[in-house]
Design a protein around this motif. Sequence first.
Motif, PDB file in Angstrom:
ATOM      1  N   GLY A 186      -6.528  20.535  20.851  1.00 50.49           N
ATOM      2  CA  GLY A 186      -4.576  20.656  19.803  1.00 50.49           C
ATOM      3  C   GLY A 186      -4.717  20.888  19.088  1.00 50.49           C
ATOM      4  O   GLY A 186      -5.920  21.091  17.704  1.00 50.49           O
ATOM      5  N   ASP A 190      -3.581  20.736  24.396  1.00 49.64           N
ATOM      6  CA  ASP A 190      -2.511  20.635  24.297  1.00 49.64           C
ATOM      7  C   ASP A 190      -2.222  22.255  24.015  1.00 49.64           C
ATOM      8  O   ASP A 190      -1.951  23.558  24.552  1.00 49.64           O
ATOM      9  CB  ASP A 190      -1.940  19.843  23.045  1.00 49.64           C
ATOM     10  CG  ASP A 190      -0.634  19.501  22.494  1.00 49.64           C
ATOM     11  OD1 ASP A 190      -0.360  20.466  22.099  1.00 49.64           O
ATOM     12  OD2 ASP A 190      -0.286  18.306  22.632  1.00 49.64           O
ATOM     13  N   ALA A 228      -1.951  19.700  28.989  1.00 49.05           N
ATOM     14  CA  ALA A 228      -1.277  20.662  28.139  1.00 49.05           C
ATOM     15  C   ALA A 228      -0.430  21.582  29.214  1.00 49.05           C
ATOM     16  O   ALA A 228      -0.066  21.419  30.584  1.00 49.05           O
ATOM     17  CB  ALA A 228      -2.752  22.321  28.749  1.00 49.05           C
ATOM     18  N   TRP A 270       3.977  14.217  19.304  1.00 50.14           N
ATOM     19  CA  TRP A 270       3.465  14.861  20.127  1.00 50.14           C
ATOM     20  C   TRP A 270       2.215  15.053  21.112  1.00 50.14           C
ATOM     21  O   TRP A 270       1.556  15.323  21.614  1.00 50.14           O
ATOM     22  CB  TRP A 270       1.828  15.688  19.054  1.00 50.14           C
ATOM     23  CG  TRP A 270       2.287  15.601  17.885  1.00 50.14           C
ATOM     24  CD1 TRP A 270       2.823  15.339  16.679  1.00 50.14           C
ATOM     25  CD2 TRP A 270       2.628  17.530  17.628  1.00 50.14           C
ATOM     26  NE1 TRP A 270       2.904  16.321  15.458  1.00 50.14           N
ATOM     27  CE2 TRP A 270       3.273  17.548  16.086  1.00 50.14           C
ATOM     28  CE3 TRP A 270       2.194  18.373  18.317  1.00 50.14           C
ATOM     29  CZ2 TRP A 270       3.653  18.600  15.922  1.00 50.14           C
ATOM     30  CZ3 TRP A 270       2.689  20.089  17.886  1.00 50.14           C
ATOM     31  CH2 TRP A 270       3.376  19.654  16.674  1.00 50.14           C
ATOM     32  N   GLY A 271       3.095  13.600  21.888  1.00 48.47           N
ATOM     33  CA  GLY A 271       2.264  12.843  22.959  1.00 48.47           C
ATOM     34  C   GLY A 271       1.897  11.425  23.090  1.00 48.47           C
ATOM     35  O   GLY A 271       1.831  10.979  21.929  1.00 48.47           O
ATOM     36  N   HIS A 288      -2.470  10.681  25.687  1.00 52.55           N
ATOM     37  CA  HIS A 288      -3.203  12.361  25.013  1.00 52.55           C
ATOM     38  C   HIS A 288      -4.127  13.109  24.972  1.00 52.55           C
ATOM     39  O   HIS A 288      -4.216  13.983  24.347  1.00 52.55           O
ATOM     40  CB  HIS A 288      -1.028  12.877  24.431  1.00 52.55           C
ATOM     41  CG  HIS A 288      -1.497  14.695  24.255  1.00 52.55           C
ATOM     42  ND1 HIS A 288      -1.623  15.231  25.475  1.00 52.55           N
ATOM     43  CD2 HIS A 288      -1.167  15.422  23.022  1.00 52.55           C
ATOM     44  CE1 HIS A 288      -1.342  16.350  24.426  1.00 52.55           C
ATOM     45  NE2 HIS A 288      -1.355  16.441  23.788  1.00 52.55           N
TER      46      HIS A 288
END
Length: 494
Positions: free
Chosen positions: A9, A69, A94, A136-137, A220
């Motif tokens: 990602g 991602d 994702a 971001w996660g 993530h």
Amino acid sequence: MSVFVLVSGPFTDGRIWHAVAGRLREAGAAAHPVTLGMRPEADLQTHIGDVVRLVDSLDVPQVVLVGHDYAIHPVLGAADRRPERVARVVHLDAGLPRDGDPALALVPDPAVHQLLGSGGSPRPVPAPQPSDWHRWGSTEGLTADRLELLSRSARPQPPRTLTQPLRLTGAVDAVPSSAVLCTAGGMTIAGIQALVDSGPPQLRKLADPRVGFFELDTGHWPMLSCPDLLAEVLVRAAAGEGRRLTAPEGEPAFLRPFPLDAPERPRVRNGRVDLHLPEPEEERGPRPAVLFVHGGPVPADFVPAPRDWPFYLGYARYVASLGAVGAVVEHRLHGITDYARSADDVAEAVELLRADPRVDRERVALWFFSGAGLLAADWIAAPPRWLRCVALNYPILAPLPGWGAVPERFGPAGALRAGGSGAPPLVLTRAGLETPDIAATVDRFLTAAEAAGAPVEIIDVPHGVHGFEVHEPAAESREAVTRAVRTVLAHLAP
């Protein structure tokens, strides 16, 4: 022997796959981590080209492309250009981007949207610091040293990799796929099945027998938090294993009939608002109104739009049959980053509704459904005097896990704490078989309401699921809808 091409990602490069690649090779597979070009001028096409060149350089019949991602965008772009060379695409925590979607649409960090949408020459997105990766996660499973490693090896993300739309010819649709869900972020196989059951056509393809699903109980970045388990799952995915979803029988849920007999009434469209009008009785003058705010997110190109679904038509017509104006707003909640825009749409709709001469501007109720529940926060925190009631059906009342992009403003429980006992009358219709994550947000809201001294009238539907109105048992649904509508209208009495 499976050959894996591993694409990570944003901000990261091939080094993030070191442990996973080692485990795959120990299992007899080949593994090729990709380092995407991160020059400031790079765009999505640059990254698609990076993946295509690596695939072309491998002297093997087919590869398994793994996109984590953001990387699912260049992975799908490459698979679309070389479908005959790709045995399977793996979505690793994702999304499901379609033709024309920019990666930015799936970015959860609101600061990135502000940076890239501020006008002028877009600047590279700075790599997160250890304390910022959660934007971001989910960082569940990552130790402090793993987070530090992420930050040490990260580089700024070129802006056009996130803003350039993905272009697909459709060739990738023939490639089998798998999805690996990291459940600490809130998404589960059961949750995906519930989305498929709800009927949106673009999600029914997930019930294709060529699509397999896996879960990892981690955050993530599973390549860092559980590389052994991830490698095992990737081997199984390449072999075509994984849970399969089932497609719902019959018509989609959103097209099923409303549970009550609600005769069609004259409909007036004013911008984003549809007004369903009661029988004219001149001597009665302007009528009270209920504005229905549909749930979401709903894709922008969804057909028919929610205000044309039998569900919302039914509610608005039923209200009109009882002497009030039933209105439905078409707001633009297309993704979890759209709550501020949707709030503006609802506020504009309220003004249009109250300005209509057929509406008593001093007697209005707002009724929020499902994901629109977060939009109720503004009206609970600072209710205007004309707002006689806020109704909520099986609402989401706090951002769900993985919804870090939702601004703090959209927290109804916090709005209750801010407004205290000054909150408007609240009518909550609660599904007894609600999903655990959503039910937890409702419980927290009710706790905040009790602490604030804000009364909530609860209508329980013991056997009801999320969106119970179009599901069995029909008798229970009819009773709940009738009671909820009449409770709301009672608050609109002179």
